[in-house]
Motif scaffolding. Structure first.
Motif, PDB file in Angstrom:
ATOM      1  N   GLY A 187       0.805  -1.232   0.000  1.00  0.00           N
ATOM      2  CA  GLY A 187       0.000   0.000   0.000  1.00  0.00           C
ATOM      3  C   GLY A 187       0.830   1.271   0.000  1.00  0.00           C
ATOM      4  O   GLY A 187       0.263   2.362   0.001  1.00  0.00           O
ATOM      5  N   THR A 188       2.182   1.134  -0.017  1.00  0.00           N
ATOM      6  CA  THR A 188       3.022   2.336  -0.057  1.00  0.00           C
ATOM      7  C   THR A 188       2.685   3.135  -1.319  1.00  0.00           C
ATOM      8  O   THR A 188       2.531   2.561  -2.400  1.00  0.00           O
ATOM      9  CB  THR A 188       4.525   1.961  -0.104  1.00  0.00           C
ATOM     10  N   LYS A 189       2.563   4.456  -1.173  1.00  0.00           N
ATOM     11  CA  LYS A 189       2.203   5.284  -2.341  1.00  0.00           C
ATOM     12  C   LYS A 189       3.308   6.291  -2.624  1.00  0.00           C
ATOM     13  O   LYS A 189       4.048   6.699  -1.721  1.00  0.00           O
ATOM     14  CB  LYS A 189       0.905   6.038  -2.057  1.00  0.00           C
ATOM     15  N   ASP A 190       3.394   6.690  -3.892  1.00  0.00           N
ATOM     16  CA  ASP A 190       4.369   7.735  -4.220  1.00  0.00           C
ATOM     17  C   ASP A 190       3.720   9.117  -4.021  1.00  0.00           C
ATOM     18  O   ASP A 190       2.557   9.208  -3.626  1.00  0.00           O
ATOM     19  CB  ASP A 190       4.941   7.546  -5.642  1.00  0.00           C
ATOM     20  N   VAL A 191       4.463  10.183  -4.332  1.00  0.00           N
ATOM     21  CA  VAL A 191       3.946  11.529  -4.054  1.00  0.00           C
ATOM     22  C   VAL A 191       2.645  11.833  -4.792  1.00  0.00           C
ATOM     23  O   VAL A 191       1.807  12.608  -4.327  1.00  0.00           O
ATOM     24  CB  VAL A 191       4.990  12.637  -4.383  1.00  0.00           C
ATOM     25  N   GLY A 224       0.364   9.722  -5.213  1.00  0.00           N
ATOM     26  CA  GLY A 224      -0.702   8.864  -4.689  1.00  0.00           C
ATOM     27  C   GLY A 224      -0.794   7.524  -5.407  1.00  0.00           C
ATOM     28  O   GLY A 224      -1.695   6.727  -5.149  1.00  0.00           O
ATOM     29  N   LYS A 225       0.146   7.259  -6.306  1.00  0.00           N
ATOM     30  CA  LYS A 225       0.110   5.992  -7.045  1.00  0.00           C
ATOM     31  C   LYS A 225       0.816   4.908  -6.221  1.00  0.00           C
ATOM     32  O   LYS A 225       1.861   5.176  -5.622  1.00  0.00           O
ATOM     33  CB  LYS A 225       0.836   6.184  -8.385  1.00  0.00           C
ATOM     34  N   GLU A 226       0.235   3.710  -6.228  1.00  0.00           N
ATOM     35  CA  GLU A 226       0.812   2.619  -5.439  1.00  0.00           C
ATOM     36  C   GLU A 226       2.211   2.248  -5.955  1.00  0.00           C
ATOM     37  O   GLU A 226       2.434   2.121  -7.152  1.00  0.00           O
ATOM     38  CB  GLU A 226      -0.120   1.409  -5.531  1.00  0.00           C
ATOM     39  N   ILE A 227       3.146   2.080  -5.024  1.00  0.00           N
ATOM     40  CA  ILE A 227       4.505   1.668  -5.416  1.00  0.00           C
ATOM     41  C   ILE A 227       4.555   0.146  -5.415  1.00  0.00           C
ATOM     42  O   ILE A 227       4.191  -0.507  -4.432  1.00  0.00           O
ATOM     43  CB  ILE A 227       5.555   2.235  -4.437  1.00  0.00           C
ATOM     44  N   LEU A 228       5.006  -0.410  -6.531  1.00  0.00           N
ATOM     45  CA  LEU A 228       5.059  -1.865  -6.644  1.00  0.00           C
ATOM     46  C   LEU A 228       6.300  -2.398  -5.937  1.00  0.00           C
ATOM     47  O   LEU A 228       7.359  -1.751  -5.930  1.00  0.00           O
ATOM     48  CB  LEU A 228       5.107  -2.268  -8.122  1.00  0.00           C
ATOM     49  N   GLY A 229       6.156  -3.608  -5.354  1.00  0.00           N
ATOM     50  CA  GLY A 229       7.312  -4.238  -4.712  1.00  0.00           C
ATOM     51  C   GLY A 229       8.305  -4.721  -5.750  1.00  0.00           C
ATOM     52  O   GLY A 229       9.518  -4.542  -5.620  1.00  0.00           O
ATOM     53  N   ALA A 230       7.771  -5.358  -6.793  1.00  0.00           N
ATOM     54  CA  ALA A 230       8.620  -5.881  -7.875  1.00  0.00           C
ATOM     55  C   ALA A 230       8.348  -5.063  -9.133  1.00  0.00           C
ATOM     56  O   ALA A 230       7.211  -4.619  -9.351  1.00  0.00           O
ATOM     57  CB  ALA A 230       8.286  -7.338  -8.130  1.00  0.00           C
ATOM     58  N   HIS A 231       9.371  -4.870  -9.968  1.00  0.00           N
ATOM     59  CA  HIS A 231       9.117  -4.199 -11.242  1.00  0.00           C
ATOM     60  C   HIS A 231       8.231  -5.108 -12.109  1.00  0.00           C
ATOM     61  O   HIS A 231       8.398  -6.336 -12.084  1.00  0.00           O
ATOM     62  CB  HIS A 231      10.444  -3.903 -11.956  1.00  0.00           C
ATOM     63  N   PRO A 232       7.287  -4.526 -12.891  1.00  0.00           N
ATOM     64  CA  PRO A 232       6.410  -5.382 -13.720  1.00  0.00           C
ATOM     65  C   PRO A 232       7.207  -6.273 -14.686  1.00  0.00           C
ATOM     66  O   PRO A 232       6.729  -7.319 -15.104  1.00  0.00           O
ATOM     67  CB  PRO A 232       5.558  -4.375 -14.493  1.00  0.00           C
ATOM     68  N   ASN A 233       8.407  -5.873 -15.044  1.00  0.00           N
ATOM     69  CA  ASN A 233       9.241  -6.713 -15.919  1.00  0.00           C
ATOM     70  C   ASN A 233      10.371  -7.365 -15.110  1.00  0.00           C
ATOM     71  O   ASN A 233      11.443  -7.615 -15.628  1.00  0.00           O
ATOM     72  CB  ASN A 233       9.821  -5.873 -17.068  1.00  0.00           C
ATOM     73  N   SER A 234      10.126  -7.613 -13.816  1.00  0.00           N
ATOM     74  CA  SER A 234      11.161  -8.304 -13.030  1.00  0.00           C
ATOM     75  C   SER A 234      11.256  -9.746 -13.533  1.00  0.00           C
ATOM     76  O   SER A 234      10.278 -10.303 -14.049  1.00  0.00           O
ATOM     77  CB  SER A 234      10.831  -8.241 -11.546  1.00  0.00           C
ATOM     78  N   ARG A 235      12.434 -10.325 -13.364  1.00  0.00           N
ATOM     79  CA  ARG A 235      12.716 -11.585 -14.065  1.00  0.00           C
ATOM     80  C   ARG A 235      13.309 -12.647 -13.158  1.00  0.00           C
ATOM     81  O   ARG A 235      13.851 -12.347 -12.104  1.00  0.00           O
ATOM     82  CB  ARG A 235      13.743 -11.292 -15.188  1.00  0.00           C
TER      83      ARG A 235
END
Ligand code: OXD
Ligand code: MN
Length: 592
Positions: free
Chosen positions: A358-362, A364-375
């Motif tokens: 639930g961490t948000k950036d300035v 207000g967008k949710e910060i993802l734990g993993a990058h969407p293209n994490s491998r």
């Protein structure tokens, strides 16, 4: 004379340019691998993960602006612009070498240059190609040890054949404004600088096995394709193999290791995974098509991979795996969005920052734990469904070629080409609609012929011609099909459940290949009679099945306009067989 003279001369030349402090040859031994892992852990390049839960596994984080292939910085460098074609970025080789030399100059000062001799495909097979990658990244070395066959046997073989792809890589400053991924098909060379992301730097993969190899394949009479290869074994032990091309992010990896659905369990099918990304295919002496997977590992996407979507992969990545840009949990495990378990209470995100759900950036967008293209990078040998024929020099015989795309309304669940030429037309017009996960307008159609748009190392019009000519040499051409797992109803809900259920469609495809069933001819190709698809145990209505196979002529005529526009890109280079196929399709659509 030293049989590695050519190789050593080239290494000296590259070392003169990059000025490393020392040079280390990678020999493929466990001992050297362990030493390198330790060294990279000591510098923080990688982090060792929980030894009990993930033995032999490590985490790596790339630079924040270096998380995916950079197509706009990727070039095909040929003397004539025409040879790169209208779908590639082009640079004159002389200019490319000059521009990149400026960045490579002194880039390895204070660093070690690793020499990685690798084979794409089993060492010594007719199909295989040798490369040597020079790099200043231990992360690259460790990944190449998984993705390719590395070691002294490669050097021994090189002494015999003397031909190798010269692959030079430096992280340099990891500065995107000084990043270039250059391919020189005329020199059998690749230069990659300024990146540490897999697709840009594991030079055996997209750069050699697709871009350089596709150009070689054209001259040598074979095919280098962006395709998975899988075997489907019937209870009597007979195995048929298929090769399938889908644009990136359309489920190639999941299909390559599917689990038969409950309803078909009694039929006793077993799936064998040969490869999930690349196929090299040749015509054998009997005129049939055979293929190998030139890679030795998977470089798969984390987010969305879980025990429901791909249980076989979840088992594969339990050990000896390198994770890149995923979330690190306090007990040194890994997590990504869409993994089975709930997010951990806290962790370190892919950028190395403390993270909580639930961490948000300035903004207000949710910060993802993993990058969407994490491998994850994992050895294919650890895959429970790995084919026993992976190391066979001869590869596997291919019964069917399948193209696919993501189309909400247009394409039916499956259709079959009338013949090879029509199949090439279907492949050359392959397209996917953009999803919310991609940059750009949602729903916009992106044409991606044979899923090779970012990977064809020469003029795509010549590539189409090569496919057409190749078919003429096949005495037993495989049948060609198109599938679309992504059709939706008028509420936007997927009509077909996908995943393991796709085996029902593969079953029909193989029945067609073996003349075990008839099909219904339509304007776009042959489609199944619904009764011929085994739907045992699947809850799907007759109406939904009808919707899945509906062909809307108005939409298809609109599609032909779009195809015609796309073909215009190739001007007079477009093989006339493809324009003829387009004309015939329009004619069939217009006739009642
Ligand atoms: C891949 C891709 O990483 O196709 O395989 O982008
Ligand atoms: Mn791919």
């Amino acid at each position: 004379m030293d049989k590695l003279h050519r190789l050593k001369t080239w290494i000296d030349k590259c070392a003169g340019l990059c000025q490393p402090d020392n040079i280390v040859w990678v020999d493929g031994t466990e001992k050297q691998k362990k030493d390198l892992q330790q060294k990279a852990c000591a510098t923080g390049e990688i982090t060792a993960l929980n030894k009990k839960k993930l033995p032999g596994c490590f985490l790596h984080r790339t630079a924040v602006n270096d998380v995916a292939r950079t197509e706009h910085l990727t070039f095909i460098c040929t003397k004539n612009k025409r040879d790169a074609g209208p779908t590639n970025n082009w640079m004159l080789p002389k200019d490319a070498y000059n521009r990149a030399s400026e960045i490579f100059k002194g880039a390895m000062k204070g660093r070690t240059m690793y020499v990685i001799p690798f084979s794409m495909g089993p060492v010594g097979s007719e199909f295989s190609k040798i490369g040597v990658e020079l790099t200043d990244s231990i992360y690259v070395v460790l990944n190449m040890l998984i993705m390719t066959r590395v070691g002294n046997d490669v050097l021994e073989y090189l002494k015999k054949i003397q031909i190798f792809t010269k692959c030079l890589h430096s992280k340099a400053e990891l500065d995107i404004s000084r990043r270039l991924i250059l391919h020189f098909p005329e020199d059998n060379a690749i230069w990659s600088v300024g990146s540490g992301y897999g697709g840009n730097v594991l030079l055996g993969k997209k750069c050699l096995a697709l871009r350089i190899a596709s150009a070689q394949a054209r001259h040598e009479g074979w095919l280098a394709e962006h395709m998975l290869i899988m075997g489907i074994e019937e209870p009597n032990g007979h195995i048929e193999y298929i090769a399938a091309a889908f644009p990136s992010a359309c489920g190639k990896t999941n299909l390559a290791m599917l689990i038969p659905p409950e309803g078909l369990k009694s039929k006793g099918y077993r799936i064998w995974t040969v490869g999930d990304d690349i196929a090299w295919m040749r015509i054998d002496s009997d005129g049939s098509l055979w293929a190998i997977n030139p890679e030795a590992g998977f470089f798969g996407v984390g987010p969305g991979t879980n025990y429901k979507t791909n249980p076989v992969m979840m088992e594969t990545i339990k050990k000896d795996t390198i994770f890149t840009n995923v979330l690190l949990t306090p007990d040194k495990n890994v997590w990504w969005e869409g993994k089975d378990e709930a997010p951990p209470a806290k962790g370190i995100d892919w950028q190395g920052r403390p993270w909580k759900p639930g961490t948000k950036d300035v903004s207000g967008k949710e910060i993802l734990g993993a990058h969407p293209n994490s491998r994850f990078t994992a050895p294919i040998a650890n895959c429970p469904s790995a084919s026993f024929r992976l190391d066979q020099h001869h590869g596997v015989p291919i019964s069917a070629i399948i193209f696919g795309g993501r189309r909400e309304h247009l394409a039916p669940l499956v259709y079959e080409a009338f013949n090879w030429q029509h199949g090439v037309f279907i492949g050359s017009t392959m397209a996917s609609e953009r999803t919310a996960a991609q940059v750009g307008k949602v729903g916009e159609v992106r044409r991606d012929p044979m899923a090779m748009l970012p990977f064809c190392g020469y003029n795509m019009a010549d590539y189409f011609r090569h496919w057409l000519n190749f078919g003429k040499r096949l005495r037993k051409p495989p049948k060609v099909f198109h599938v679309n797992w992504f059709r939706t109803n008028n509420k936007g809900k997927f009509l077909w459940p996908g995943f393991g259920e796709n085996l029902r469609i593969l079953e029909w495809i193989l029945d067609r290949c073996n003349n075990k069933t008839v099909a219904r001819k339509t304007a776009i190709g042959n489609i199944p009679f619904v009764k011929d698809i085994d739907l045992t145990g699947l809850r799907i209505s007759k109406k939904e099945m009808e919707q899945l196979f509906k062909i809307n002529k108005k939409d298809w005529l609109q599609e032909t306009n779009d195809i015609a526009k796309f073909f215009l890109k190739f001007n007079t280079d477009l093989p006339q067989e493809l324009s003829a196929e387009l004309k015939n399709l329009i004619k069939r659509l217009k006739s009642k």
